[in-house]
Scaffold this motif. Structure first.
Motif, PDB file in Angstrom:
ATOM      1  N   LEU A   1     -11.313   8.728  -3.743  1.00  0.00           N
ATOM      2  CA  LEU A   1     -10.142   7.879  -3.939  1.00  0.00           C
ATOM      3  C   LEU A   1      -9.055   8.304  -2.974  1.00  0.00           C
ATOM      4  CD1 LEU A   1      -9.905   7.600  -7.830  1.00  0.00           C
ATOM      5  CD2 LEU A   1     -10.907   5.971  -6.214  1.00  0.00           C
ATOM      6  N   VAL A   2      -8.511   7.351  -2.234  1.00  0.00           N
ATOM      7  CA  VAL A   2      -7.437   7.628  -1.277  1.00  0.00           C
ATOM      8  C   VAL A   2      -6.286   6.666  -1.542  1.00  0.00           C
ATOM      9  CG1 VAL A   2      -9.049   8.469   0.471  1.00  0.00           C
ATOM     10  CG2 VAL A   2      -8.399   6.048   0.463  1.00  0.00           C
ATOM     11  N   PRO A   3      -5.067   7.004  -1.134  1.00  0.00           N
ATOM     12  CA  PRO A   3      -3.927   6.106  -1.359  1.00  0.00           C
ATOM     13  C   PRO A   3      -4.134   4.766  -0.657  1.00  0.00           C
ATOM     14  CG  PRO A   3      -3.179   8.301  -0.757  1.00  0.00           C
ATOM     15  CD  PRO A   3      -4.651   8.279  -0.527  1.00  0.00           C
ATOM     16  N   HIS A   4      -3.700   3.716  -1.319  1.00  0.00           N
ATOM     17  CA  HIS A   4      -3.763   2.385  -0.720  1.00  0.00           C
ATOM     18  C   HIS A   4      -2.741   2.315   0.425  1.00  0.00           C
ATOM     19  CE1 HIS A   4      -3.540  -1.975  -0.301  1.00  0.00           C
ATOM     20  NE2 HIS A   4      -4.636  -2.062  -1.037  1.00  0.00           N
ATOM     21  N   PRO A   5      -3.134   1.802   1.585  1.00  0.00           N
ATOM     22  CA  PRO A   5      -2.209   1.824   2.725  1.00  0.00           C
ATOM     23  C   PRO A   5      -0.972   0.955   2.547  1.00  0.00           C
ATOM     24  CG  PRO A   5      -4.179   0.551   3.245  1.00  0.00           C
ATOM     25  CD  PRO A   5      -4.452   1.231   1.943  1.00  0.00           C
ATOM     26  N   GLU A   6      -1.023  -0.037   1.634  1.00  0.00           N
ATOM     27  CA  GLU A   6       0.105  -0.946   1.467  1.00  0.00           C
ATOM     28  C   GLU A   6       0.807  -0.815   0.122  1.00  0.00           C
ATOM     29  OE1 GLU A   6      -1.436  -4.816   2.177  1.00  0.00           O
ATOM     30  OE2 GLU A   6      -1.800  -4.479   4.308  1.00  0.00           O
ATOM     31  N   ASP A   7       0.205  -0.071  -0.817  1.00  0.00           N
ATOM     32  CA  ASP A   7       0.784   0.035  -2.152  1.00  0.00           C
ATOM     33  C   ASP A   7       0.562   1.458  -2.664  1.00  0.00           C
ATOM     34  OD1 ASP A   7       1.586  -0.075  -4.763  1.00  0.00           O
ATOM     35  OD2 ASP A   7       0.425  -1.874  -5.278  1.00  0.00           O
TER      36      ASP A   7
ATOM     37  N   VAL B   1      -7.676   3.361  -3.186  1.00  0.00           N
ATOM     38  CA  VAL B   1      -8.843   2.677  -2.635  1.00  0.00           C
ATOM     39  C   VAL B   1     -10.045   3.593  -2.816  1.00  0.00           C
ATOM     40  CG1 VAL B   1      -9.908   1.728  -0.546  1.00  0.00           C
ATOM     41  CG2 VAL B   1      -7.450   1.432  -0.943  1.00  0.00           C
ATOM     42  N   ALA B   2     -11.158   3.018  -3.272  1.00  0.00           N
ATOM     43  CA  ALA B   2     -12.386   3.788  -3.444  1.00  0.00           C
ATOM     44  C   ALA B   2     -13.205   3.731  -2.162  1.00  0.00           C
ATOM     45  CB  ALA B   2     -13.208   3.235  -4.605  1.00  0.00           C
ATOM     46  N   LEU B   3     -13.550   4.906  -1.644  1.00  0.00           N
ATOM     47  CA  LEU B   3     -14.398   5.023  -0.465  1.00  0.00           C
ATOM     48  C   LEU B   3     -15.760   5.557  -0.876  1.00  0.00           C
ATOM     49  CD1 LEU B   3     -11.935   6.653   2.126  1.00  0.00           C
ATOM     50  CD2 LEU B   3     -12.358   4.213   1.698  1.00  0.00           C
TER      51      LEU B   3
END
Length: 595
Positions: free
Chosen positions: A158-164, A169-171
Motif C-alpha cells: 500500500l502506497v499513498p495515493h498521488p492525488e489524495d 493505492v494497492a500495488l
C-alpha cells in the motif's frame, strides 16, 4: 531427481519449437523439479499437460503451480504429491454447484500443499504486469482490507495515493512463472497457437513466463492454414518452446473451437466431473480415481482410449443436427414438487430483488457469481425481459451479454458462450464491464456474511477449507452488490471466520424469507420484505419460525442495535412464488441441481 536437458531457449537460437510426441514427452524434456509452472486458463486448463506433470513428478512435492482455479481433474495435483505450493483464487468444486472438496479440509494448515490465495482479477493483473515488463500492477480490488492480505508481505504493498493523501493505492508484484502451459485449438509447426474466446486470463502468462510456453493443441496443421487466420493467433511462435498434439487435451473441461481448421469443439464432461466429486469423498476412492485416470495411465493416448469413442463423440459441440439432449432436459421431471423448495424460494426472491434494483437504480449489467447467485441473476434477466427491460448478464471468465441455454445450469458452459453477444476475458469483464462500470450490479453468494455484509467464502470456523474468492472480492470491491444466501445462524454470523470480500458496497441481502436492506455502508440491515419460509435443510413445518421477528431471531446470528428486532417498521409482504416463476426456474434447472 527429475531433470531436463538444456533446451533450445537456453542456447539463444532455435529454428522452431520442439515438437514432442505427446504431453509426457514435452514435460519430461523441459520441466525440472522446483520449477514454477503456470496452467493457463481460458474456459478450461491444459489438463493433458497437467496430467503429464503429475505422472512425471509424482511424490516429489517440489513444484509451484499457479492457475486461476483448482477443481475437477486438477485435483490430481494434490493426489500426485508433485506440488509444493499452489497460487490460485479458488480451490474446490464447481459442478454441479460450487462446493468444498474434502481433499482440502486442511488446506489452511498447508496440506496437501501450501496455498497462496488471490482474487481472480488481481491474479490476472499480476500476470499482466509481468507480461508488460512493469515493476508493479495497481488494482481496485480491496485485498488489503480482507484476510487475503495475509502472507503477501512481499507481493502486496500500500502506497499513498498521488492525488489524495487520505487514500492509498494497492500495488501487486508481477507473477512470473518459468513456463506457461497452454492448450489451444490448433498450431502450425512454427509454434503459432490459435485459440477461441472466451479467453479467461488470456495470453498474459505466455508473455509473463521467463522461459516461454509449453503448449498442447487439438491438432498441428499446415503453416498455410494458420497463416490464413492471423487474427486468431493468441500466442506467437516466438514464445513457444515446445508443442504437441493432444486431442481432447482440455478434458474433462470444454474447448470452444469455432470449427477452425475443421477441428471439433467439445463440452464439459459433466458425468466425468460428478464422478471426480464423488471419488474425492474418501481418501481411498480419491486415490483409486487418480490411479485409474492419471497415475496408472501411460500417456494421453491411453487416456483417450479409456474414454472411448462413444463418450468422446457425445461431447462434440456444436452438436450434430438433430441432437436434442439439452432440449429434452428443459421439461421438469414429473415428480418435481408442486411447491417451491427452500432453495427455489431463495432464488426467486433473489431474482425479484435483482429485478427491483435494476428498475430502481438503472443498472445495465449483472455480474453473476457462481451458485444460487447466478441462478437468480439469470432468472431476473428473464423476468425483466418479459417486462421489456433489457439488462446484460456477464460471467467473470469472459462471457458478456449472455443468454443462458435452458437446461444447463453450469455458469461457464460453452452452450452459454455460443449464446453470448461478446466473448472476451477476465480483464475485459471484471475490469471493463465491472470495475469501470458504475451501472454494474454484482450478484454474489456467501458461506458466511456478517452484519456489515462482509463475506467469507474461504474458511469455516473450525478451520476447514471452503473454496476461496474467485472473482468475488473484485466484484464486491468495486460495484454495488446484492448477496443471495440461505439464512441460518451459521451463515448470517456476528463475526466472520475469514474476511474474503468487503461488504461496503453490499446494499441488499436476500434470504429464503425476505430481503434485508440498508441505506448505506455502516448502517444496520433491516428485513424489509417477508415471505414465510418453507421446510428445508432438515426443518419441518413445525420447526419454521412464526413471523418475521422470529425468523430474524432464529435464522440469523446477526447483532442489531439496541431495541431493534432487525425488522423494518415498513415491512412489505412478498407474494408467494408464482406458478410462472417456478416453471421458468425449473426450465432453467430441470434436473434440480438448485432444488
Amino acid at each position: 531427481m527429475t531433470t531436463a536437458p538444456e533446451h533450445p531457449a537456453a542456447t539463444g537460437h532455435r529454428s522452431g519449437p520442439y515438437l514432442a510426441a505427446d504431453p509426457d514427452d514435452l514435460i519430461r524434456r523441459f520441466v525440472r523439479e522446483g520449477d514454477h509452472l503456470h496452467a493457463a486458463a481460458t474456459m478450461s486448463r491444459p489438463n493433458a499437460l497437467l496430467n503429464a506433470v503429475c505422472r512425471t513428478f509424482a511424490g516429489s512435492r517440489s513444484l509451484t503451480v499457479s492457475t486461476t482455479a483448482v477443481h475437477s481433474s486438477a485435483h490430481a495435483l494434490a493426489l500426485s504429491g508433485a506440488v509444493r505450493k499452489v497460487i490460485t483464487g479458488f480451490v474446490g468444486d464447481t459442478y454441479p454447484s460450487p462446493r468444498p472438496n474434502r481433499l482440502y479440509r486442511e488446506l489452511a494448515e498447508g496440506r496437501p500443499f501450501e496455498i497462496e490465495m488471490w482474487s481472480l482479477l488481481s491474479y490476472t493483473q499480476r500476470l499482466m504486469a509481468a507480461a508488460l515488463g512493469q515493476p508493479f500492477a495497481t488494482t481496485g480490488s480491496r485485498l488489503a482490507e480482507t484476510d487475503l492480505r495475509h502472507g503477501k508481505e512481499g507481493s502486496l504493498h500500500l502506497v499513498p495515493h498521488p492525488e489524495d493523501p487520505e487514500r492509498t493505492v494497492a500495488l501487486l508484484s508481477p507473477l512470473r512463472p518459468r513456463f506457461a502451459l497452454f492448450h489451444g485449438v490448433v498450431a502450425d509447426s512454427r509454434g503459432n497457437i490459435v485459440a477461441c474466446p472466451p479467453l479467461g486470463e488470456g495470453p498474459w502468462a505466455a508473455y509473463a513466463a521467463t522461459d516461454g510456453v509449453l503448449a498442447s493443441v487439438e491438432a498441428i496443421v499446415d503453416d498455410e492454414v494458420v497463416a490464413a487466420m492471423p487474427d486468431r493467433v493468441v500466442i506467437p511462435a516466438a514464445r513457444v518452446l515446445g508443442l504437441c498434439e493432444a486431442p481432447l487435451g482440455a478434458h474433462p473441461q470444454s474447448l470452444r473451437t469455432g470449427r477452425l481448421a475443421g477441428v471439433d469443439g467439445y463440452l464439459d464432461d459433466y458425468d466425468f466431473l460428478t464422478g471426480i466429486v464423488g471419488a474425492c469423498k474418501t481418501p481411498e476412492t480419491a486415490a483409486a480415481w487418480y490411479e485409474e485416470w492419471v497415475g496408472g495411465v501411460s500417456g494421453h493416448a491411453e487416456y483417450l482410449e479409456k474414454l472411448g469413442g462413444r463418450r468422446r463423440s457425445g461431447l462434440l459441440f456444436p452438436a450434430p443436427p438433430g441432437d436434442s439432449a439439452v432440449a429434452e432436459k428443459t421439461a421438469p421431471p414429473a415428480d418435481a414438487p408442486a411447491a417451491p423448495t427452500e432453495q427455489e424460494q431463495l432464488i426467486v426472491l433473489g431474482a425479484r430483488a435483482v429485478a427491483d434494483l435494476v428498475r430502481e437504480r438503472g443498472y445495465d449489467t449483472l455480474l453473476a457469481g457462481i451458485g444460487t447467485s447466478h441462478m437468480s441473476a439469470w432468472l431476473a434477466a428473464r423476468l425483466l425481459a418479459d417486462d421489456g427491460v433489457q439488462v446484460r448478464v456477464a460471467a467473470e471468465l469472459g462471457l458478456q451479454s449472455m443468454e443462458p441455454e435452458p437446461g444447463d445450469v453450469f455458469l461457464f458452459s460453452q452452450r452459454h458462450a455460443e449464446r453470448s453477444q461478446m466473448l472476451a476475458g477476465v480483464a475485459e469483464t471484471l475490469g471493463g464491464a465491472v470495475a469501470a462500470n458504475p451501472r454494474c450490479l454484482g450478484v454474489l453468494s456467501a458461506a458466511e456474511i456478517d452484519p456489515d455484509a462482509n463475506i467469507n467464502t474461504t474458511l469455516l470456523p473450525d478451520g476447514r477449507w471452503i473454496t476461496g474468492s474467485g472473482g468475488a472480492n473484485d466484484i464486491a470491491s468495486t460495484v454495488d452488490c446484492v448477496v443471495i444466501a440461505v439464512a441460518s445462524a451459521r451463515r448470517y454470523v456476528p463475526r466472520l471466520a475469514h474476511l474474503t470480500s468487503p461488504g461496503r458496497r453490499v446494499r441488499d441481502v436476500v434470504s429464503q424469507f425476505g430481503r434485508f436492506t440498508r441505506t448505506g455502508a455502516g448502517d444496520a440491515f433491516e428485513l424489509t420484505s417477508w415471505l414465510p419460509p418453507v421446510p428445508g435443510r432438515g426443518r419441518t413445518e413445525a420447526d419454521l419460525p412464526d413471523g418475521p421477528e422470529a425468523a430474524v431471531r432464529d435464522l440469523t446470528g446477526w447483532d442489531f442495535p439496541d431495541g431493534s428486532t432487525g425488522v423494518s417498521a415498513f415491512l412489505n409482504d412478498e407474494k408467494p412464488v408464482t406458478t410462472e416463476e417456478l416453471a421458468l426456474l425449473r426450465t432453467m434447472d430441470p434436473e434440480g441441481h438448485y432444488r
